[in-house]
Design a protein around this motif. Structure first.
Motif, short mmCIF file in Angstrom:
data_model
loop_
_atom_site.label_atom_id
_atom_site.label_comp_id
_atom_site.label_asym_id
_atom_site.label_seq_id
_atom_site.Cartn_x
_atom_site.Cartn_y
_atom_site.Cartn_z
N GLY A 15 4.64 11.16 -1.69
CA GLY A 15 4.25 10.24 -0.67
C GLY A 15 3.09 9.34 -0.87
N ALA A 16 3.66 8.69 -2.22
CA ALA A 16 2.66 7.61 -2.19
C ALA A 16 3.31 6.38 -1.61
CB ALA A 16 2.14 7.31 -3.58
N CYS A 17 2.51 5.41 -1.11
CA CYS A 17 3.09 4.22 -0.53
C CYS A 17 2.21 3.04 -0.89
CB CYS A 17 3.22 4.35 0.98
SG CYS A 17 1.64 4.50 1.84
N GLY A 18 2.69 1.83 -0.53
CA GLY A 18 1.90 0.64 -0.70
C GLY A 18 1.44 0.45 -2.12
N LEU A 19 0.13 0.35 -2.29
CA LEU A 19 -0.43 0.09 -3.61
C LEU A 19 -0.12 1.23 -4.55
CD1 LEU A 19 -1.96 -1.97 -5.18
CD2 LEU A 19 -4.09 -0.92 -4.47
N GLY A 20 0.08 2.43 -4.01
CA GLY A 20 0.49 3.56 -4.84
C GLY A 20 1.83 3.31 -5.51
N LEU A 21 2.65 2.43 -4.93
CA LEU A 21 3.91 2.06 -5.55
C LEU A 21 3.68 1.55 -6.96
CD1 LEU A 21 6.87 1.03 -5.70
CD2 LEU A 21 6.09 -1.02 -4.50
N LEU A 22 2.70 0.73 -7.13
CA LEU A 22 2.45 0.13 -8.44
C LEU A 22 2.24 1.18 -9.50
CD1 LEU A 22 1.88 -2.22 -10.31
CD2 LEU A 22 -0.50 -2.11 -9.61
N LEU A 23 1.29 2.10 -9.22
CA LEU A 23 1.01 3.12 -10.22
C LEU A 23 2.19 4.05 -10.40
CD1 LEU A 23 -2.71 3.99 -9.51
CD2 LEU A 23 -1.75 2.64 -11.35
N ALA A 24 2.85 4.38 -9.31
CA ALA A 24 4.00 5.26 -9.42
C ALA A 24 5.07 4.64 -10.30
CB ALA A 24 4.56 5.58 -8.03
N LEU A 25 5.32 3.35 -10.12
CA LEU A 25 6.32 2.67 -10.93
C LEU A 25 5.93 2.68 -12.40
CD1 LEU A 25 7.10 -0.48 -8.76
CD2 LEU A 25 8.59 1.47 -9.17
N MET A 26 4.66 2.52 -12.66
CA MET A 26 4.23 2.41 -14.04
C MET A 26 4.19 3.76 -14.74
SD MET A 26 1.32 -0.51 -13.95
CE MET A 26 0.31 0.37 -12.79
N TYR A 55 4.21 -8.55 -6.30
CA TYR A 55 4.90 -7.76 -5.28
C TYR A 55 4.08 -6.54 -4.90
CZ TYR A 55 8.52 -4.75 -3.26
OH TYR A 55 9.23 -3.91 -2.43
N ALA A 56 3.54 -5.86 -5.90
CA ALA A 56 2.75 -4.66 -5.64
C ALA A 56 1.46 -5.00 -4.91
CB ALA A 56 2.43 -3.94 -6.95
N ALA A 57 0.86 -6.14 -5.24
CA ALA A 57 -0.37 -6.54 -4.57
C ALA A 57 -0.13 -6.81 -3.09
CB ALA A 57 -0.96 -7.77 -5.25
N GLU A 58 0.97 -7.49 -2.78
CA GLU A 58 1.27 -7.78 -1.39
C GLU A 58 1.56 -6.49 -0.63
OE1 GLU A 58 1.44 -10.04 1.90
OE2 GLU A 58 0.89 -10.72 -0.13
N ILE A 74 -16.92 0.30 12.05
CA ILE A 74 -16.06 -0.69 11.39
C ILE A 74 -14.85 -0.92 12.29
CG2 ILE A 74 -14.58 -1.16 9.39
CD1 ILE A 74 -16.48 0.40 7.67
N ARG A 75 -14.73 -2.12 12.83
CA ARG A 75 -13.63 -2.43 13.74
C ARG A 75 -12.38 -2.87 12.99
NH1 ARG A 75 -15.05 -2.95 19.03
NH2 ARG A 75 -12.78 -2.70 19.25
N ASN A 76 -12.59 -3.49 11.84
CA ASN A 76 -11.42 -4.01 11.11
C ASN A 76 -11.78 -4.26 9.66
OD1 ASN A 76 -8.67 -5.19 11.02
ND2 ASN A 76 -9.76 -7.09 10.60
N VAL A 77 -10.81 -4.01 8.79
CA VAL A 77 -10.93 -4.36 7.37
C VAL A 77 -9.75 -5.27 7.04
CG1 VAL A 77 -11.02 -3.57 4.99
CG2 VAL A 77 -12.07 -2.18 6.82
N ASP A 78 -10.03 -6.46 6.59
CA ASP A 78 -8.98 -7.42 6.23
C ASP A 78 -9.06 -7.71 4.74
OD1 ASP A 78 -6.97 -9.44 6.46
OD2 ASP A 78 -8.58 -10.94 6.41
N VAL A 79 -7.99 -7.35 4.02
CA VAL A 79 -7.89 -7.70 2.59
C VAL A 79 -7.21 -9.06 2.53
CG1 VAL A 79 -6.96 -7.07 0.35
CG2 VAL A 79 -7.78 -5.28 1.90
N SER A 80 -7.99 -10.10 2.40
CA SER A 80 -7.45 -11.46 2.42
C SER A 80 -6.80 -11.84 1.10
CB SER A 80 -8.56 -12.46 2.77
OG SER A 80 -9.61 -12.37 1.82
N HIS A 81 -7.21 -11.21 0.02
CA HIS A 81 -6.65 -11.54 -1.30
C HIS A 81 -6.70 -10.29 -2.17
CE1 HIS A 81 -5.67 -13.85 -4.89
NE2 HIS A 81 -6.70 -13.28 -5.50
N LEU A 82 -5.59 -10.00 -2.84
CA LEU A 82 -5.52 -8.87 -3.75
C LEU A 82 -4.81 -9.32 -5.02
CD1 LEU A 82 -5.96 -5.89 -4.43
CD2 LEU A 82 -3.81 -5.38 -3.23
N GLN A 83 -5.50 -9.23 -6.12
CA GLN A 83 -4.95 -9.66 -7.40
C GLN A 83 -4.93 -8.50 -8.38
OE1 GLN A 83 -7.17 -12.77 -9.33
NE2 GLN A 83 -5.64 -13.10 -10.93
N LEU A 84 -3.80 -8.32 -9.06
CA LEU A 84 -3.65 -7.27 -10.05
C LEU A 84 -3.29 -7.90 -11.38
CD1 LEU A 84 -1.41 -4.88 -7.91
CD2 LEU A 84 -3.89 -4.73 -8.19
N THR A 85 -3.93 -7.45 -12.43
CA THR A 85 -3.64 -7.98 -13.77
C THR A 85 -3.65 -6.85 -14.78
OG1 THR A 85 -6.00 -8.47 -14.10
CG2 THR A 85 -4.59 -10.28 -13.33
#
Length: 477
Positions: free
Chosen positions: A21-32, A55-58, A90-101
């Motif tokens: 039960g990984a999800c989200g960004l964990g998808l990337l590492l799981a796939l790799m 796709y993984a970043a989004e 902390i009321r909110n955390v917004d990740v406005s940009h996520l880049q993976l390389t």
């Protein structure tokens, strides 16, 4: 690498073929870090191309935002000359940009632009702050001691911009703003990277479950494990791992003189997220496993009262007089199909074939309710093999190429003219065999995957000695 989150088949109306039960960004590492087969054993190469990073970043923004929701301790405000504890939320955390390389020979780099919104509980009115923070993290990948992938954070940095008072009027920051930001910065510098590290450790537990048994056929499975660290370039990450095939829960020993398999650098569809290379040795070994398990054998039987059913002594007696003499009354026949020799899979460019050499015994009921042997045939069948991908499994279907070739191996009926039985045996033998094989190959073999992952819009390319699956990926919770 990078920061994660995260019975019977019918002939016409009469003949029957019985198959033993990984999800989200964990998808990337799981796939790799999916199980694949090594180049030195019957194997597969799994490549995750750079196209998957967007796709993984989004997909990773939401889980990363959740992970960064940390607790900030009380701030001691001394602006009035007296220390006054002030609660910060902390009321909110917004990740406005996520880049993976990809970082060649290392792993993946994450660069995230985030905006933290804080509520400062102070009198007479709460204070709302917006604090921009840039996150930079590198994750490496190693081979675990038991053949599982192990990921770890090698470096992590938080870069803080100046806090902005957010009340809709762009008011001047109060005197406490500078020490307040210093307090928040000191807390978040340690906590944010710790949260990312915890996510990675949790992912390692999840990745350890990927090395499990996947069915190949009745009572047979395949299990994968890594044998080396991944190959990482600026364009992809590639994994080789070992495959162990099991029959009735016991590992089987495969031939060691397998051909080394190297997946060319530029293979598959341009822009595909994943490229999977499956060597011919892997297919040969799976077919050998099915043969050892007896899964390729079948019995073709008939029901005497079935309409238009040629699998009986009356029809056979029209071609072989001795059958008509021994069986004046119609009796159903039994074909026992056994594969002594291992089938051969051949891959040529844009063409895949499967060669079978079944041994067929023709039997008829005896007076004591047992079956008596009539004659046996050596059979040669060439089949076209079509491959397809359904969700996460590579499946096969077959069709006959040319004619089924028959020669008489032995006979209790005297001389048998194969020309007389060629049409009859081909007719009653061919369809049950195809139904049996297609049901078996239709089970498929699992491609590298994690739970909730599917291959989408896959394309299959047959090359000399191997198969390439080029595909997009879809992760659904």
């Amino acid at each position: 690498m990078l920061v994660p989150t995260p019975a019977h088949r019918s002939w016409g109306e009469g003949a029957r073929a019985t198959m033993p039960g990984a999800c989200g960004l964990g998808l990337l590492l799981a796939l790799m870090l999916l199980p694949v087969v090594s180049a030195s054993r019957p194997g597969t190469v799994f490549r995750l191309n750079k196209e998957v990073l967007s796709y993984a970043a989004e997909a990773g923004k939401a889980p990363l935002q959740n992970a960064l929701q940390v607790t900030v301790p009380l701030f001691l405000d001394e602006s009035g000359g007296v220390f006054q504890p002030t609660r910060i939320q902390i009321r909110n955390v917004d990740v406005s940009h996520l880049q993976l390389t990809f970082v060649a020979d290392f792993g993946i780099r994450l660069l995230a632009a985030t905006n933290f919104t804080f509520k400062i509980f102070r009198d007479p009115e709460p204070l709302h702050l917006l604090l921009p923070i840039a996150l930079l993290a590198d994750t490496s990948v190693e081979q675990g001691s038991i053949g599982t992938p192990v990921v770890s954070i090698s470096s992590c940095f938080s870069i803080f911009d100046k806090a902005i008072v957010f009340d809709g009027r762009n008011s001047t920051a109060p005197a406490m703003l500078a020490p307040l930001q210093s307090h928040i910065t000191a807390v978040l510098k340690s906590k944010l990277c710790l949260r990312i590290s915890n996510l990675v450790q949790g992912l390692n537990v999840h990745l350890g479950t990927l090395i499990g048994l996947s069915p190949v056929g009745p009572e047979s499975q395949v299990r994968y494990s890594m044998i080396d660290t991944p190959t990482i370039t600026n364009d992809y990450i590639s994994l080789d791992i070992n495959a162990v095939l099991f029959l009735l829960g016991r590992p089987i020993v495969l031939p060691v003189d397998t051909t080394p398999f190297v997946l060319p650098q530029h293979m598959g569809t341009k822009g595909a997220m994943a490229t999977v290379g499956l060597s011919q040795d892997l297919f040969d070994s799976v077919i050998m496993l099915l043969q050892k398990a007896g899964a390729l054998n079948l019995d073709v039987t008939a029901q005497l009262n079935s309409s238009n059913n040629p699998l009986n002594t009356s029809v056979l007696g029209q071609f072989i007089p001795e059958v008509a003499r021994q069986f004046p009354e119609p009796m159903p026949l039994l074909l026992k199909v056994r594969l002594g020799a291992t089938p051969t899979v051949t891959f040529r460019t844009n063409n895949a074939t499967l060669q079978l050499q079944p041994f067929v015994e023709v039997l008829a009921p005896a007076s004591n309710s047992a079956f008596q042997y009539l004659f046996s045939l050596n059979v040669a069948v060439n089949l076209s093999l079509q491959l397809s991908v359904s969700k996460v499994r590579l499946r096969g279907t077959t069709s006959v190429l040319g004619n089924v070739q028959l020669t008489v191996a032995s006979s209790n009926l005297g001389f048998i003219d194969t020309n007389h039985v060629q049409t009859l045996m081909g007719e009653v033998f061919e369809k049950p065999l195809l139904d049996h094989l297609n049901a078996l190959l239709g089970m498929g073999i699992a491609l590298p995957h994690v739970v909730n992952l599917q291959y989408v819009n896959p394309e299959i390319f047959i090359q000399e000695g191997y198969v390439v699956v080029s595909s997009g990926l879809l992760y659904q919770r």
